[in-house]
Scaffold this motif. Structure first.
Motif, PDB file in Angstrom:
ATOM      1  N   SER A 190    -100.473 -45.279 -63.229  1.00 15.13           N
ATOM      2  CA  SER A 190    -100.118 -44.367 -64.319  1.00 15.13           C
ATOM      3  C   SER A 190    -100.988 -43.118 -64.321  1.00 15.13           C
ATOM      4  CB  SER A 190    -100.241 -45.095 -65.667  1.00 15.13           C
ATOM      5  OG  SER A 190    -101.561 -45.601 -65.843  1.00 15.13           O
ATOM      6  N   SER A 191    -102.151 -43.198 -63.648  1.00 15.95           N
ATOM      7  CA  SER A 191    -103.050 -42.039 -63.565  1.00 15.95           C
ATOM      8  C   SER A 191    -102.434 -40.890 -62.776  1.00 15.95           C
ATOM      9  CB  SER A 191    -104.384 -42.446 -62.935  1.00 15.95           C
ATOM     10  OG  SER A 191    -104.193 -42.960 -61.624  1.00 15.95           O
ATOM     11  N   PHE A 192    -101.347 -41.156 -62.064  1.00 14.88           N
ATOM     12  CA  PHE A 192    -100.660 -40.080 -61.359  1.00 14.88           C
ATOM     13  C   PHE A 192    -100.129 -39.037 -62.338  1.00 14.88           C
ATOM     14  CE2 PHE A 192     -99.340 -41.426 -56.822  1.00 14.88           C
ATOM     15  CZ  PHE A 192    -100.591 -41.996 -56.599  1.00 14.88           C
ATOM     16  N   SER A 193    -100.078 -39.373 -63.594  1.00 20.41           N
ATOM     17  CA  SER A 193     -99.597 -38.430 -64.609  1.00 20.41           C
ATOM     18  C   SER A 193    -100.470 -37.191 -64.695  1.00 20.41           C
ATOM     19  CB  SER A 193     -99.540 -39.110 -65.984  1.00 20.41           C
ATOM     20  OG  SER A 193     -98.660 -40.196 -65.973  1.00 20.41           O
ATOM     21  N   SER A 194    -101.686 -37.281 -64.160  1.00 23.88           N
ATOM     22  CA  SER A 194    -102.606 -36.143 -64.253  1.00 23.88           C
ATOM     23  C   SER A 194    -102.353 -35.085 -63.190  1.00 23.88           C
ATOM     24  CB  SER A 194    -104.055 -36.639 -64.125  1.00 23.88           C
ATOM     25  OG  SER A 194    -104.281 -37.213 -62.846  1.00 23.88           O
ATOM     26  N   PHE A 195    -101.403 -35.355 -62.295  1.00 22.40           N
ATOM     27  CA  PHE A 195    -101.150 -34.415 -61.195  1.00 22.40           C
ATOM     28  C   PHE A 195    -100.269 -33.254 -61.658  1.00 22.40           C
ATOM     29  CE2 PHE A 195    -101.548 -38.272 -58.184  1.00 22.40           C
ATOM     30  CZ  PHE A 195    -102.929 -38.112 -58.111  1.00 22.40           C
ATOM     31  N   GLN A 207     -94.234 -50.177 -49.601  1.00 23.25           N
ATOM     32  CA  GLN A 207     -93.684 -51.350 -50.272  1.00 23.25           C
ATOM     33  C   GLN A 207     -93.921 -51.286 -51.783  1.00 23.25           C
ATOM     34  OE1 GLN A 207     -94.755 -55.070 -48.271  1.00 23.25           O
ATOM     35  NE2 GLN A 207     -95.170 -53.938 -46.397  1.00 23.25           N
ATOM     36  N   PHE A 208     -93.895 -50.080 -52.316  1.00 25.40           N
ATOM     37  CA  PHE A 208     -94.067 -49.923 -53.756  1.00 25.40           C
ATOM     38  C   PHE A 208     -92.899 -50.577 -54.487  1.00 25.40           C
ATOM     39  CE2 PHE A 208     -96.458 -46.093 -52.254  1.00 25.40           C
ATOM     40  CZ  PHE A 208     -97.702 -46.483 -52.731  1.00 25.40           C
ATOM     41  N   THR A 209     -93.184 -51.184 -55.610  1.00 21.51           N
ATOM     42  CA  THR A 209     -92.156 -51.903 -56.353  1.00 21.51           C
ATOM     43  C   THR A 209     -91.862 -51.310 -57.724  1.00 21.51           C
ATOM     44  OG1 THR A 209     -93.864 -53.430 -57.152  1.00 21.51           O
ATOM     45  CG2 THR A 209     -92.607 -54.096 -55.210  1.00 21.51           C
ATOM     46  N   GLY A 210     -92.777 -50.547 -58.284  1.00 18.93           N
ATOM     47  CA  GLY A 210     -92.514 -50.034 -59.620  1.00 18.93           C
ATOM     48  C   GLY A 210     -93.610 -49.124 -60.115  1.00 18.93           C
ATOM     49  N   GLY A 211     -93.702 -49.056 -61.426  1.00 15.82           N
ATOM     50  CA  GLY A 211     -94.607 -48.155 -62.102  1.00 15.82           C
ATOM     51  C   GLY A 211     -93.871 -47.479 -63.236  1.00 15.82           C
ATOM     52  N   ASP A 212     -94.612 -46.835 -64.101  1.00 13.58           N
ATOM     53  CA  ASP A 212     -94.008 -46.165 -65.246  1.00 13.58           C
ATOM     54  C   ASP A 212     -93.493 -44.789 -64.816  1.00 13.58           C
ATOM     55  OD1 ASP A 212     -93.188 -45.327 -67.704  1.00 13.58           O
ATOM     56  OD2 ASP A 212     -95.164 -45.392 -68.657  1.00 13.58           O
ATOM     57  N   LEU A 213     -92.390 -44.813 -64.048  1.00 15.97           N
ATOM     58  CA  LEU A 213     -91.879 -43.561 -63.506  1.00 15.97           C
ATOM     59  C   LEU A 213     -91.495 -42.542 -64.577  1.00 15.97           C
ATOM     60  CD1 LEU A 213     -89.738 -44.753 -60.450  1.00 15.97           C
ATOM     61  CD2 LEU A 213     -92.012 -43.754 -60.452  1.00 15.97           C
ATOM     62  N   PRO A 214     -90.837 -42.956 -65.680  1.00 22.82           N
ATOM     63  CA  PRO A 214     -90.490 -41.952 -66.692  1.00 22.82           C
ATOM     64  C   PRO A 214     -91.698 -41.196 -67.208  1.00 22.82           C
ATOM     65  CG  PRO A 214     -89.290 -43.978 -67.086  1.00 22.82           C
ATOM     66  CD  PRO A 214     -90.267 -44.278 -66.005  1.00 22.82           C
ATOM     67  N   SER A 215     -92.792 -41.924 -67.466  1.00 25.33           N
ATOM     68  CA  SER A 215     -93.988 -41.273 -67.984  1.00 25.33           C
ATOM     69  C   SER A 215     -94.660 -40.409 -66.930  1.00 25.33           C
ATOM     70  CB  SER A 215     -94.970 -42.338 -68.488  1.00 25.33           C
ATOM     71  OG  SER A 215     -96.186 -41.748 -68.901  1.00 25.33           O
ATOM     72  N   ILE A 216     -94.726 -40.930 -65.710  1.00 21.28           N
ATOM     73  CA  ILE A 216     -95.396 -40.190 -64.638  1.00 21.28           C
ATOM     74  C   ILE A 216     -94.644 -38.909 -64.303  1.00 21.28           C
ATOM     75  CG2 ILE A 216     -96.045 -40.276 -62.204  1.00 21.28           C
ATOM     76  CD1 ILE A 216     -96.522 -43.298 -62.560  1.00 21.28           C
ATOM     77  N   LEU A 217     -93.333 -39.048 -64.076  1.00 19.72           N
ATOM     78  CA  LEU A 217     -92.557 -37.895 -63.637  1.00 19.72           C
ATOM     79  C   LEU A 217     -92.477 -36.801 -64.687  1.00 19.72           C
ATOM     80  CD1 LEU A 217     -89.599 -39.608 -61.723  1.00 19.72           C
ATOM     81  CD2 LEU A 217     -91.634 -38.542 -60.774  1.00 19.72           C
ATOM     82  N   SER A 218     -92.520 -37.192 -65.937  1.00 15.00           N
ATOM     83  CA  SER A 218     -92.418 -36.182 -66.997  1.00 15.00           C
ATOM     84  C   SER A 218     -93.598 -35.223 -66.985  1.00 15.00           C
ATOM     85  CB  SER A 218     -92.320 -36.870 -68.367  1.00 15.00           C
ATOM     86  OG  SER A 218     -93.510 -37.602 -68.641  1.00 15.00           O
ATOM     87  N   ASN A 219     -94.716 -35.618 -66.385  1.00 21.80           N
ATOM     88  CA  ASN A 219     -95.902 -34.758 -66.328  1.00 21.80           C
ATOM     89  C   ASN A 219     -96.036 -33.975 -65.024  1.00 21.80           C
ATOM     90  OD1 ASN A 219     -97.307 -35.351 -68.890  1.00 21.80           O
ATOM     91  ND2 ASN A 219     -97.442 -37.422 -68.081  1.00 21.80           N
ATOM     92  N   LEU A 220     -95.219 -34.315 -64.036  1.00 19.94           N
ATOM     93  CA  LEU A 220     -95.331 -33.636 -62.742  1.00 19.94           C
ATOM     94  C   LEU A 220     -94.448 -32.393 -62.736  1.00 19.94           C
ATOM     95  CD1 LEU A 220     -95.317 -36.707 -60.299  1.00 19.94           C
ATOM     96  CD2 LEU A 220     -97.211 -35.675 -61.547  1.00 19.94           C
ATOM     97  N   THR A 221     -94.747 -31.493 -63.628  1.00 18.26           N
ATOM     98  CA  THR A 221     -93.875 -30.342 -63.860  1.00 18.26           C
ATOM     99  C   THR A 221     -93.927 -29.306 -62.751  1.00 18.26           C
ATOM    100  OG1 THR A 221     -95.658 -29.366 -65.172  1.00 18.26           O
ATOM    101  CG2 THR A 221     -93.959 -30.602 -66.363  1.00 18.26           C
ATOM    102  N   SER A 239     -84.153 -41.449 -67.701  1.00 16.88           N
ATOM    103  CA  SER A 239     -82.920 -40.901 -68.262  1.00 16.88           C
ATOM    104  C   SER A 239     -82.975 -39.389 -68.399  1.00 16.88           C
ATOM    105  CB  SER A 239     -82.639 -41.541 -69.620  1.00 16.88           C
ATOM    106  OG  SER A 239     -83.724 -41.302 -70.509  1.00 16.88           O
ATOM    107  N   ASN A 240     -84.176 -38.851 -68.585  1.00 12.10           N
ATOM    108  CA  ASN A 240     -84.320 -37.399 -68.735  1.00 12.10           C
ATOM    109  C   ASN A 240     -85.238 -36.878 -67.627  1.00 12.10           C
ATOM    110  OD1 ASN A 240     -84.495 -34.761 -69.499  1.00 12.10           O
ATOM    111  ND2 ASN A 240     -85.379 -35.148 -71.527  1.00 12.10           N
ATOM    112  N   MET A 241     -84.648 -36.198 -66.665  1.00 13.68           N
ATOM    113  CA  MET A 241     -85.427 -35.638 -65.573  1.00 13.68           C
ATOM    114  C   MET A 241     -85.440 -34.116 -65.613  1.00 13.68           C
ATOM    115  SD  MET A 241     -84.204 -38.180 -62.456  1.00 13.68           S
ATOM    116  CE  MET A 241     -85.516 -37.659 -61.358  1.00 13.68           C
ATOM    117  N   SER A 242     -84.968 -33.559 -66.700  1.00  7.83           N
ATOM    118  CA  SER A 242     -84.861 -32.102 -66.791  1.00  7.83           C
ATOM    119  C   SER A 242     -86.220 -31.424 -66.819  1.00  7.83           C
ATOM    120  CB  SER A 242     -84.056 -31.709 -68.044  1.00  7.83           C
ATOM    121  OG  SER A 242     -84.677 -32.235 -69.210  1.00  7.83           O
TER     122      SER A 242
END
Length: 796
Positions: A190-195, A207-221, A239-242
């Motif tokens: 989840s620390s990837f959110s800081s990028f 072989q990654f299986t998961g992670g909190d993608l919605p939270s992470i991706l929302s910060n990788l603007t 659901s929201n990738m805008s």
């Protein structure tokens, strides 16, 4: 007590000493690092490979190759080593650590082994770290999170494992990070959110299986390219990738993502490429209110579970050049709105449930693949009284539909066509002579399994690029066109299952590249010509179920060199799991090999096609009227896998030279007039899985070996003088060895007695850079619990 002027003087001397000493220390550190890899050598295959040859004390170390110093201070700030075989590991106390002003370290393609030392985290000035393309193992060290100035991190193509440490999230200055092609697993931290500054992220082929993608991706603007392909993600997409308003490339193919593709993804104004093939997305596809200003150029949603119609709103992607919706369950017709996609060049809608008419606006596409649907007709376009221009068309695949009517003559107007597949339809009538206009450019013509009739016309005068021709399973008759002699690039020729009536086409001997020849199940007749006619590359030949007759000279197979030698280039062939095949069916010679139900099992274990087709060499002379002895020279073809001489009138003994074919897996000599003993040396054929000597005049003992004793009893029936069958047939079926007229038991089951070997081998043919070839293999036999099933086909 020193006076002030003396203090300044001492300080001045100290600065001079340190200035003079520092370069010497850094030079020594570099030499020590070099000596940590005493056996290092440049990569001989890389023209720009690094060499340590300039690293000597005769010149300033700042002039050494790969070394960059600060222009003012002379401190080493960059070390760039690439394509050199260091053949060692980075030591925990490596001399690199003495280069404290190092801000860029590149050690890519250096054959480094061992773990990444945690001490690298002490190089606090590092901005760029590149360890790409080595053989590093172990986990990513937590200490790399200390490199707070790092903007560029490249650890791809190693053997790193385990989870990515959450401390990597401390690298909030990163703009570029690639961890692809390792064995990393677990969740994305989840620390990837800081990028927030990251523009390029590649986590593919792990072989990654998961992670909190919605939270992470929302910060990788700042993200412009995201690649998480070839992993094991099983969640839904956010659901929201805008919020990813700078995203240009999104690649999540070959995972296990489920649910719907969010409409918000397609509203990102900067989006250019989307790859979501090979997942489990489902439901109707929706694009929302697509904008004419959309920059989307490439959309691949193949191999998912989409259903319903193709949305009319796809017309909004005016810049779309490549669209792949294959291997889904899309229904209904092709939407007329697709005619507005003026930039479209490649369209693949194969393996769906589409139906109706194929619209004419598709004919101008350079690459069109519509196979394995239920289309029933083709629309021919007429513009200003003449048919449309097809000058850009290079690939047309309409195979495996329900198309009817005559051969589409508009194809004759294409002068750039390289690939044509109309197979497995219901086309009728003759092949038009006007096709000659297109054969100059054609590399593959696949018309098999239709209702085409008449003669195969003389259309091959200029067909010098033609690699494969398949007109099998039609109603074509008459003699073969002599213009085939001009097909100097021909590698695969399949004419089986027609009504051709001709003598053996010896003039094909001039086709020096021909590897596969299928003439089976026609009306060819007469004797075969001498073995010296050519075809030096031939690997597979099937002339079965014709009316060939006469005898074969004992030296008939002497010059069939390709079948007697191992193919040394087999390791150069890509496999179906290679990226070249991802998202599309495995094809050979332009034809989907699974069209022929090539499900193969051998001893209960699936057999991969590449092993078969790299080494597959076979002959089938069965179902003819050959007489005389089987040539002893057959034993020279030591790389054969399958041999079938059944259902002829061969006489004399079984050639013992067959024992030289050490890789032989199937041998059928049944239904002849062979006499004498079964050669004992055949028991040494350790790969044999199927044998059939039935319906001959053989006598004497059956050789004892696991391969012989594992056959069905029917493999030896109707040979009155054979004995020693107790382990095969049981004692109740064993003939009396003392009897001159021993009889086979009448207790054979009808199922056993009907088991036969019917096979047609498989083939290879390839164009530049692409592994191709064509498989029309057909094998069906059972041997106790050993099964080899390819395809059963009817005899003539």
């Amino acid at each position: 007590m020193l006076i002030p002027i003396q203090s300044y003087f001492i300080l001045f001397l100290s600065l001079i000493f340190n200035t003079l000493a520092s370069p010497r220390l850094e030079m020594n550190a570099l030499l020590e690092f070099k000596n940590e890899f005493p056996l290092s050598a440049p990569d001989p295959h890389a023209s720009f490979a690094f060499s340590f040859s300039s690293w000597n004390t005769s010149i300033d170390h700042c002039s050494w190759k790969g070394v960059t110093c600060n222009a003012n201070s002379g401190e080493v700030i960059s070390l760039f080593l690439q394509f050199i075989f260091l053949n060692g590991s980075l030591k925990a106390n490596s001399s690199l650590l003495k280069l404290q002003h190092l801000d860029s370290l590149t050690l890519s393609h250096c054959n480094l082994i061992g773990k990444i030392p945690s001490s690298l985290g002490n190089l606090s000035h590092l901005i760029d770290l590149d360890l790409y393309g080595n053989n590093l193992v172990g986990e990513i060290p937590y200490s790399l999170g200390n490199l707070s100035r790092l903007t560029y991190l490249l650890l791809a193509e190693n053997h790193l494992r385990g989870e990515v440490p959450p401390t990597i999230g401390n690298l909030n200055q990163l703009t570029f990070m690639v961890l692809a092609s390792n064995n990393l697993s677990g969740n994305i931290p989840s620390s990837f959110s800081s990028f927030s500054k990251l523009s390029y992220l590649d986590l593919s082929k792990n072989q990654f299986t998961g992670g909190d993608l919605p939270s992470i991706l929302s910060n990788l603007t700042s993200l412009s390219e995201l690649d998480i392909s070839y992993n094991h993600f099983k969640s839904k997409l956010p659901s929201n990738m805008s919020g990813l308003h700078n995203l240009e490339v999104f690649d999540a193919k070959e995972n296990s993502f489920v649910g719907n593709v969010p409409i918000s993804l397609f509203t990102i104004p900067s989006l250019k490429e989307v790859f979501l093939s090979g997942n489990q997305f489902e439901g109707p596809l929706e694009f929302g209110n697509t904008s004419s200003s959309s920059k989307l150029k490439w959309l691949n949603l193949a191999s998912n579970n989409f259903n319903g119609p193709i949305p009319e709103s796809i017309s909004g992607f005016l810049k779309l050049g490549v669209l792949d919706l294959s291997n889904n369950s899309f229904l209904g017709p092709i939407p007329g709105s697709m005619s507005q996609l003026v930039s479209l060049r490649v369209l693949d809608l194969s393996y769906n449930k589409l139906e109706g008419q194929v619209p004419s606006f598709l004919w101008s596409l350079p690459k069109l693949t519509l196979s394995h649907n239920s289309f029933s007709s083709l629309e021919e376009v007429v513009v200003n009284g003449s048919s449309s221009d097809l000058s850009s068309n290079s690939h047309v695949d309409l195979g495996s539909n329900s198309l009817r009517g005559s051969f589409p003559r508009w194809i004759c107007r294409s002068t750039t066509l390289d690939f044509l597949d109309l197979s497995n339809n219901h086309f009728s009538g003759s092949i038009p002579s006007c096709l000659m206009n297109s054969t100059a450019s054609l590399g593959d013509i696949i018309l098999r399994n239709n209702n085409l009739s008449g003669f195969l016309p003389e259309i091959f005068t200029n067909a010098t690029k033609l690699r494969s021709l398949d007109v099998s399973r039609n109603q074509l008759a008459g003699k073969l066109p002599k213009s085939l002699i001009n097909c100097k690039s021909m590698e695969y020729l399949n004419l089986k299952g027609n009504k051709f009536k001709d003598t053996f086409p010896s003039w094909l001997g001039s086709l020096v590249s021909l590897r596969v020849l299928f003439l089976g199940s026609n009306a060819f007749y007469g004797p075969l010509i001498s073995s010296h006619f050519g075809l030096p590359s031939l690997r597979v030949i099937d002339i079965s179920h014709n009316s060939f007759d006469g005898t074969l000279p004992q030296d008939y197979f002497v010059n069939w060199h390709e079948m007697s030698s191992v193919w040394v280039d087999e390791t150069k062939w890509p496999l179906p799991e290679d990226p070249i095949y991802q998202g599309s069916p495995f094809t050979m010679g332009g034809v989907n090999i699974f069209d022929d139900s090539m499900d193969m099992m051998y001893k209960g274990v699936d057999t991969k096609f590449p092993r078969i087709f790299r080494a597959f060499k076979a002959i089938d002379f069965s179902g003819n009227k050959f007489t005389g002895q089987i040539p002893k020279s057959i034993g020279l073809l030591k790389e054969l896998i399958l041999v079938n001489f059944s259902r002829n009138a061969f006489t004399g003994s079984i050639p013992s030279s067959l024992a030289n074919i050490t890789h032989l897996e199937a041998l059928d000599l049944s239904h002849n007039k062979l006499s004498g003993n079964i050669p004992r040396d055949l028991a040494k054929l350790s790969f044999i899985s199927y044998l059939d000597f039935s319906h001959n005049l053989l006598q004497g003992p059956v050789p004892r070996s696991t391969q012989f004793q594992s056959q069905n009893c029917s493999s030896f029936e109707d040979n009155l003088g054979l004995y020693g069958l107790e382990e095969v047939c049981g004692p109740i079926h064993a003939p009396d060895p003392t009897s001159g007229n021993s009889q086979q038991s009448e207790e054979f089951s009808s199922e056993e007695s009907e088991e036969v070997l019917n096979w047609i081998a498989a083939a290879i043919a390839f164009g530049p850079g692409v592994f191709c070839g064509l498989v029309i293999g057909q094998i069906f036999f059972t041997s106790h619990k050993h099964i080899w099933l390819v395809e059963k086909f009817s005899r003539n």
